[in-house]
Write a protein that holds these residues in place. Structure first.
Motif, PDB file in Angstrom:
ATOM      1  N   SER A 314      -5.055  -5.191  -8.406  1.00  0.00           N
ATOM      2  CA  SER A 314      -5.465  -4.652  -7.098  1.00  0.00           C
ATOM      3  C   SER A 314      -6.893  -5.066  -6.744  1.00  0.00           C
ATOM      4  O   SER A 314      -7.245  -5.188  -5.572  1.00  0.00           O
ATOM      5  N   ASP A 490      -1.828   5.591  -5.039  1.00  0.00           N
ATOM      6  CA  ASP A 490      -1.985   4.142  -5.259  1.00  0.00           C
ATOM      7  C   ASP A 490      -1.204   3.732  -6.515  1.00  0.00           C
ATOM      8  O   ASP A 490      -0.735   4.562  -7.279  1.00  0.00           O
ATOM      9  N   SER A 883       6.953   1.272  -5.093  1.00  0.00           N
ATOM     10  CA  SER A 883       5.932   0.222  -5.152  1.00  0.00           C
ATOM     11  C   SER A 883       5.430  -0.077  -3.740  1.00  0.00           C
ATOM     12  O   SER A 883       4.234  -0.320  -3.518  1.00  0.00           O
ATOM     13  N   ASP A 884       6.344  -0.014  -2.758  1.00  0.00           N
ATOM     14  CA  ASP A 884       5.933  -0.236  -1.375  1.00  0.00           C
ATOM     15  C   ASP A 884       5.041   0.910  -0.890  1.00  0.00           C
ATOM     16  O   ASP A 884       4.034   0.713  -0.209  1.00  0.00           O
ATOM     17  N   ASP A 887       1.566   0.601  -2.027  1.00  0.00           N
ATOM     18  CA  ASP A 887       0.776  -0.424  -1.329  1.00  0.00           C
ATOM     19  C   ASP A 887       0.172   0.114  -0.036  1.00  0.00           C
ATOM     20  O   ASP A 887      -0.739  -0.495   0.543  1.00  0.00           O
ATOM     21  N   GLU A1113       1.052  -7.735  -4.900  1.00  0.00           N
ATOM     22  CA  GLU A1113       0.470  -6.430  -4.589  1.00  0.00           C
ATOM     23  C   GLU A1113       0.401  -5.632  -5.889  1.00  0.00           C
ATOM     24  O   GLU A1113       1.183  -5.851  -6.820  1.00  0.00           O
TER      25      GLU A1113
END
Length: 1424
Positions: A314, A490, A883-884, A887, A1113
């Protein structure tokens, strides 16, 4: 060793080399000598005080580090030498001097390096020369070592120590130990060929039963002592609380103390508790602590989350090397974790088998010494169970739900199945199979219904379990996001949390099992503590001097003085004040009515009873023949058994089955006697051994073995007997009454006394004459027959043995028997190897899986698989969504997070979690029931349709096992294994998909990893399966040996063979232990390799994420790494479940094997006989031939005869003439090998079996009844009205008896009809025949079972009720058929005479001979 002093020329050979001695002295000392001469001068620069030291450089540091390592290497070599010396001794001195010299040398080199800092040229010429010289001198020893390694080969070097002498683990290197590499050879060997027990490595000495038990026993004694003291203290306190401390009920303190001691230590009152676990903890503490330590390290490392890596991806400013470092750290962590976990498991399992071995040894030893009271408290079964209760069990979750109800149904079904199989012949003769099939099917339906309900319960738990991780994470994330709108989820937080939730999955799944195991352990502990702390046998009142010849002052072999003994400490005396002297070499008979204490007298001499007062002196060794022969599975040399030995398939090497199963009663007793004679003792105690054999065999044994002219004429013999005929020949007679000696003396003296003895003679003498007369009548004149052969003429065992002997001889080479108890380890191994021959098959065929799925149904199977696919799609979906979601933290950096988006994120994530549970649930329980129902139904219907010959040659236990264990496996175990396998398989696929989505390059790595995984798997599964088989095969002898020991305790103690039995127990225990140990290591070997694959998956997924950092990502990396961390355990489980599935699917194969046995002819065919057939009852035999099985000889050799309507025919002949075969042919139990039988113009071979059997009636020889009501036993199809049933009972003389029963016709008959007398059972069979009233009746005469009165009733009823029927009577006693119309005399399967009894008596043929033997002169003189 020789190689140090060998003076051979090592150079005068094609493979020339320098002697080891030269290499280790000259080549080492030359460079060292050079160095030490010059080295001290190199230190001078340090002594010059003015010299200035130069600064540190990297080169200097490297040189010092390397030299320090060389110092350590020399120290290590010195340490290894001292270890070798301690183990083997005789290590040459040079192996100590060289490392010591090198330690000093390298220290000096460190100093020289330091000194050179004071000079301008930093390097030292002396050092350079020394190192070069050392290198040159070192090349020669190095090439020797290389050549040696190549000659022996890397693996064979280990093999140089003989293969199975001990575990290579002892000599394995550190790396080999932690990776279990030393075990690879065994896995490879198991892959190449079926493993035999000899291939399995021996245990280390410290892991052998003897060593384990010694340590355990030492701790057990101290702990038990402590517990006893505590118990006594508690008892005293309790007494004080209950009453006044000084005067308990007016007794003095001293008296109350006495009573306390007596009562407090009574076994039933209390026993020391809580000592067993302490003992185990003390004995195995080292193992326990080590295991805990490994687990702590492993669990600590679990908490190292992938957060650092996610943060790295990240953070755009981080350096690449950090990423690589994190990836390597993740890999190393995973590796160390896996090593720690496998060591932990290995230690735990080893601890388990060691505890088991110690406890079994303790239980076994206790069983040899326990007193009567302890023995009474724990039956054989219970003791055996305590034996088993510590066996590690694979507990399926099914145990937890406590399906009591289902167990009840299963037991009921098994009980009926056992009865059906035991009485299968009756079912076939009466055509009752459909009725019983329905009974079993009904119970089975109830059982399956319960399984369905249980399935729903399980579905709920599966649902909860599948949803739990998703719901926990949903709750955590939801709360986190909702509490404060500044909290944005996050990747680092989410996936670190997910990894930790995954860690929790496994312990949660195990928790129920752990609780259930703890409950079980607790129960077992309590039982074991009570058993092991029970009292031992007290033999202090028996003074035995084992050396004969040193007779006591009185010169007696045995002398009782005022001996009073009881079976229990507080019980009534069984023998009282017996004072008796028995002189050496005499034959003493002990007689008396039943219950007068004869057997107790014997037990008292053997020390099996509690002494109340007096004592017994015994001079010399004892041999004992008990009343009930105790036979071990042993090879025999026999006494009066030669004719029997000829019948047995392998002569005197015949393996006797468990408890002597393959011998008849009389044979067992004779083997037991043979053992005593063989032991060549001084004193023989014979507890009525002649009661089990025929009169003439008894006479023969008495004359040849026991009597004044027998083998034992010089020995002291004490014979308990009911047989009066031998009494005149004995030296002395002891008459017992009520436990005391009422009189003793010689036969004539006692007769003259006119006391109890002469009354006894009058009472028994008459009976005995009756018996012998009847025997003579039954068997005819047997004067010319060897007594041994004339064992009950209808002795089924002998008959069968005779018939089977020829086949057995052929089969014996192929078939080993498992039940061995010969005493050398080698022999035990031999037998185990034999029993394995039948079980190490090739790997399970794929067709079995197909067969199972076909039983489930293809459509259903497809939906189940789709359910699992759906579950995993939902799983992957929820992770991708997460996971989306994570992001968003980057997208909405420094902005307000929209509420609608937040709610959408939480909602969808939750929905996907529930979907996982739903899909998993839909596929959880439906399949098993279809497969179970179909397979059981097919198995049952096929077994009921197979011919009788199948049951004659297949042990019933084997068939029952198919219905019990194998059906249970199909019901419960296979569906669970399939489920676990599918979910593991899908889990792995979905993980790999996720990683590939994150980093597509990962697909390249999958291929080599997959290949490696596959090979490890194939190697492991074949070895594992064989080790499991070895385990179960080597475990059976432990149980059977234990059961035998308990049942033959008095015999073992009498012969004084306890040590031998203990030793044998240790041998069979160690054989089993080593196969279990090997299996445990094979699991660890596999696990560590698979976890290595898992660690590589983690490493590559991390590494690729680092490489592709710029395009990724944080969320997707977190997903990829946390999935990878989860895959290690799943890979491991996949193999475990594959192996389990393969082990269990064998059950399908076994069930299928019995579904395919060839059936007998169909029950009903298109060609049906006319209604009311047979109306006349005429029977024609036309050249009829038959044999039992295709490979055997004919038993009926072309019989031709006509039997008219309503004719009464008697069939006679000696044993084996083919009388019973005749009935079997009429019912087509045996099918014709030629010719035909015609009844009322219908060829019986052309109609269905049930059409035939329903229209004939038989009263069989053995009256077989089934569990159920009396009515069910008479009329299982409910075809007849109650009036008809009562009428039949009246004719069978049972009506008054049945009316007197509270339930009347619904009276429950117990298993095998135990709650009716034999005579009543026979009358029930008569009632069956009367109820059917067919035109043809076959009477297979039951002589052995029935008293004369019942026999008379049956004959009279048949004469009156079946007057208009054709009756065939198979006679064993000629009296019963003297009023027949005609008599058929059979001999060797042919009719030799067939005419009316009067004609045959005139003829002077076979029949008249038989009649003369039976004392019949004319047909009229035979009153019944």
């Amino acid at each position: 060793p020789d190689e140090f002093v060998s003076n051979d020329s090592y150079l005068a050979r094609p493979d020339a080399d320098l002697p080891v001695c030269f290499q280790q002295t000259v080549l080492v000392w030359v460079p060292l000598g050079f160095f030490w001469i010059l080295a001290p001068w190199q230190l001078l620069p340090m002594c010059k005080s003015k010299a200035k030291k130069s600064s540190l450089t990297i080169l200097y540091i490297i040189k010092q580090v390397l030299t320090a390592l060389l110092v350590l290497a020399a120290v290590a070599e010195l340490a290894l030498t001292s270890v070798d010396d301690a183990e083997q001794g005789g290590v040459p001195a040079v192996l100590y001097t060289n490392p010591s010299l090198y330690i000093a040398t390298w220290m000096m080199v460190l100093l020289i390096h330091e000194a050179r800092r004071f000079c301008l040229p930093r390097d030292s010429g002396v050092l350079f020369c020394f190192l070069t010289l050392s290198l040159l001198c070192g090349i020669l020893p190095f090439q020797s070592l290389v050549r040696k390694a190549l000659q022996v080969g890397f693996y064979r070097k280990l093999c140089a120590s003989p293969w199975s002498c001990s575990v290579p683990k002892v000599t394995a290197s550190f790396l080999s130990s932690i990776t279990f590499e030393w075990y690879s050879r065994m896995v490879y060997k198991g892959y190449r060929k079926p493993l035999e027990i000899e291939d399995v490595w021996e245990l280390k000495d410290k892991d052998k039963t003897k060593a384990l038990y010694t340590a355990f026993e030492k701790n057990m004694k101290t702990e038990m002592k402590k517990a006893r003291t505590k118990l006594e203290k508690r008892e005293r306190k309790r007494r004080r609380r209950e009453g006044d401390p000084d005067h308990v009920n007016g007794m003095s303190k001293a008296q109350s103390q006495d009573i306390l001691v007596q009562e407090g230590l009574r076994p039933s009152q209390g026993y020391p508790r809580g000592w067993l676990l302490n003992t185990l903890a003390k004995t195995f503490k080292q193992n326990l602590l080590l295991a805990v330590a490994f687990k702590v390290v492993h669990d600590a490392l679990l908490l190292s989350p992938p957060g650092l890596l996610i943060a790295f991806v990240s953070d755009e400013d981080s350096f690449a090397w950090q990423g690589y470092l994190y990836a390597i750290l993740l890999f190393l962590t995973a590796l160390v974790q896996s090593i720690c976990l496998q060591q932990h498991f290995s230690l735990c399992f080893q601890l388990g088998i060691n505890v088991r071995a110690s406890l079994i040894a303790a239980i076994y030893k206790k069983s040899l010494t326990m007193s009567g009271a302890t023995r009474k408290e724990s039956t054989v079964g219970e003791t055996g169970e305590s034996h088993v209760s510590w066996m590690p069990r694979e507990l399926g979750p099914s145990v937890l739900a406590g399906i009591e109800k289902n167990m009840k149904n299963k037991d009921e079904r098994m009980k009926i199945m056992t009865e059906i199989l035991n009485g299968i012949k009756i079912l076939k003769l009466f055509a009752w199979e459909p009725s019983f099939e329905k009974r079993v099917t009904d119970i089975r339906a109830r059982e399956l219904k319960n399984l369905v309900n249980f399935g729903y319960l399980q579905s709920v738990s599966v649902f909860v379990f599948t949803c739990a991780p998703s719901l926990v994470s949903l709750a955590s994330f939801g709360v986190y996001v909702l509490v404060d709108e500044n909290n944005i989820l996050d990747a680092q937080k989410a996936f670190t949390a997910i990894s930790l939730f995954n860690v929790l999955r496994f312990p949660l799944a195990m928790l129920p099992m752990v609780i259930s195991s703890m409950v079980q352990t607790n129960v077992s502990t309590v039982r074991l503590e009570r058993y092991l702390s029970g009292g031992d046998l007290d033999t202090s009142a028996i003074h035995q001097n084992h050396i004969a010849g040193h007779f006591s002052l009185t010169g007696n072999a045995v002398s009782f003085s005022e001996a009073t003994f009881a079976w229990e400490q507080d019980g009534n005396a069984a023998i009282r004040d017996v004072t008796l002297d028995i002189t050496p070499g005499s034959l003493v008979a002990v007689v008396g009515p039943v219950g007068s204490g004869k057997s107790s007298l014997v037990s008292a001499m053997l020390g099996e009873m509690e002494n109340i007062k007096g004592h017994i002196n015994i001079q010399g060794s004892l041999a004992y023949v008990p009343q009930q022969a105790w036979i071990q599975n042993q090879v025999i040399k026999a006494c009066a058994l030669l004719p029997d030995l000829k019948l047995l398939p392998a002569g005197d090497q015949t393996e006797i089955g468990e408890k002597g199963i393959n011998l008849s009663g009389g044979q067992k007793q004779r083997v037991s006697l043979a053992r005593a004679v063989y032991s060549d003792a001084d004193i023989y105690i014979l507890d009525d051994p002649l009661s089990a054999v025929d009169a003439h065999v008894a006479k023969y044994l008495f004359e040849q073995v026991l009597g004044p002219k027998g083998l034992l004429q010089k020995k002291t013999r004490i014979l308990v007997t009911h047989s009066i005929s031998f009494l005149p020949e004995v030296d002395n007679i002891v008459v017992l009454a009520g436990g005391a000696v009422s009189e003793h003396g010689s036969y004539n003296t006692l007769l003259a006394n006119k006391g109890a003895f002469s009354q006894f003679l009058n009472l028994y003498g008459n009976q005995e004459e009756d018996v012998s007369e009847e025997k003579t009548a039954g068997t005819g004149n047997t004067g010319d027959i060897d007594p041994c052969l004339e064992e009950r003429s209808d002795d089924a065992v002998t008959m069968t043995l005779r018939r089977e002997a020829s086949i057995h001889r052929r089969n014996l080479s192929r078939r080993g028997t498992l039940w061995a108890a010969r005493w050398s380890p080698k022999a035990v191994l031999g037998v185990i190897a034999c029993s394995l021959m039948g079980s190490t098959g090739p790997q399970v065929k794929f067709s079995m899986y197909v067969r199972y799925l076909r039983a489930v149904g293809w459509c259903l199977s497809f939906w189940i698989v789709m359910g699992y696919v759906g579950q995993n799609v939902a799983y992957v979906g929820s992770n991708l969504w997460l996971s989306d979601w994570t992001d968003d933290s980057v997208r909405y950096l420094n902005q307000t997070y929209p509420t609608h988006l937040r709610d959408l994120r939480i909602g969808v994530y939750g929905a996907l979690g529930v979907a996982q549970g739903e899909c998993g649930d839909s596929s959880s329980h439906s399949p098993r029931l279809c497969a179970s129902r179909i397979m059981h139904q097919q198995l049952l219907s096929n077994i009921l349709r197979v011919p009788m010959s199948f049951f004659d040659t297949t042990p019933i236990g084997r068939i029952v096992n198919r219905f019990a264990k194998d059906i249970f496996t199909v019901d419960e175990t296979i569906p669970m294994s399939f489920r676990s396998w599918l979910s593991c398989f899908m889990g792995i696929i979905s993980t790999l998909v996720v990683i590939c989505l994150a980093t597509p390059f990962f697909a390249i790595v999958i291929v080599p990893l997959g290949i490696f995984y596959y090979f490890v798997l194939r190697f492991y599964i074949s070895t594992s399966r064989q080790l499991r088989r070895l385990d179960s095969v080597t475990r059976s002898p432990i149980y059977s040996h234990f059961g035998e020991t308990v049942s033959g305790l008095s015999v073992i103690r009498a012969y004084g063979h306890q040590e031998r039995f203990l030793k044998h127990n240790e041998i069979i225990m160690d054989i089993n232990q080593k196969s279990v140990y090997s299996w445990i290591i094979s699991n660890r070997w596999l696990a560590i390799r698979l976890e290595f694959v898992g660690s590589l998956v983690v490493f590559f997924s991390a590494l690729l994420a680092v490489i592709a950092k710029s395009t990724l990502e944080g969320g997707i990396v977190g997903l990829s790494v946390s999935s990878a961390l989860n895959v290690t355990q799943t890979l491991n489980w996949l193999v475990r479940t594959s192996s389990e599935l393969e082990t269990n699917i064998v059950a399908v194969e076994r069930v299928h094997e019995y579904m395919k046995v060839k059936n007998e002819a169909p029950w009903v065919t298109k060609n049906r006989p006319p209604r009311g057939w047979p109306s006349r009852g005429e029977i024609q035999f036309i050249d009829y031939k038959v044999r039992y099985r295709p490979e055997l000889d004919l038993v009926l050799q072309g019989i031709t005869c006509n039997i008219g309507s309503t004719e009464k025919i008697g069939v006679v002949g000696r044993t084996g003439a083919g009388k019973s075969s005749l009935t079997n042919c009429l019912f087509r139990v045996l099918e014709a090998a030629g010719g035909k039988i015609i009844i009322d113009d219908v060829d019986i071979a052309t109609i269905g079996l049930h059409d035939l059997r329903n229209n004939l009636t038989i009263i069989p020889q053995d009256p077989v009844l089934f569990t159920g009501t009396l009515r069910m036993n008479l009329d299982p199809f409910d075809q007849y009205s109650d009036e008809e049933v009562w009428k039949a009972l009246e004719l069978a003389h049972l009506k008054t008896y049945v009316q007197g029963l509270p339930e009347g016709l619904l009276h429950l008959v117990s298993e095998g009809g135990e709650n009716l007398s034999v005579g009543q059972r026979q009358l029930v069979c008569l009632a069956r025949a009367l109820l059917r009233k067919a035109k043809i009746l076959i009477l297979d005469e039951a002589t052995a079972a029935v008293d004369l009165e019942t026999d008379n009733l049956i004959q009279t009823t048949i004469r009156s009720e079946f007057a208009d029927c054709t009756v065939l009577t198979i006679a064993h006693r000629l009296h019963t058929i003297m009023d027949s119309n005609r008599v058929m005399v059979l001999h060797a399967g042919q009719i030799v005479e067939f005419d009316s009894p009067e004609e045959l008596l005139k003829k002077q043929g076979v029949f008249s001979g038989m009649a003369k033997d039976a004392g019949i002169t004319s047909a009229e003189s035979t009153a019944l």
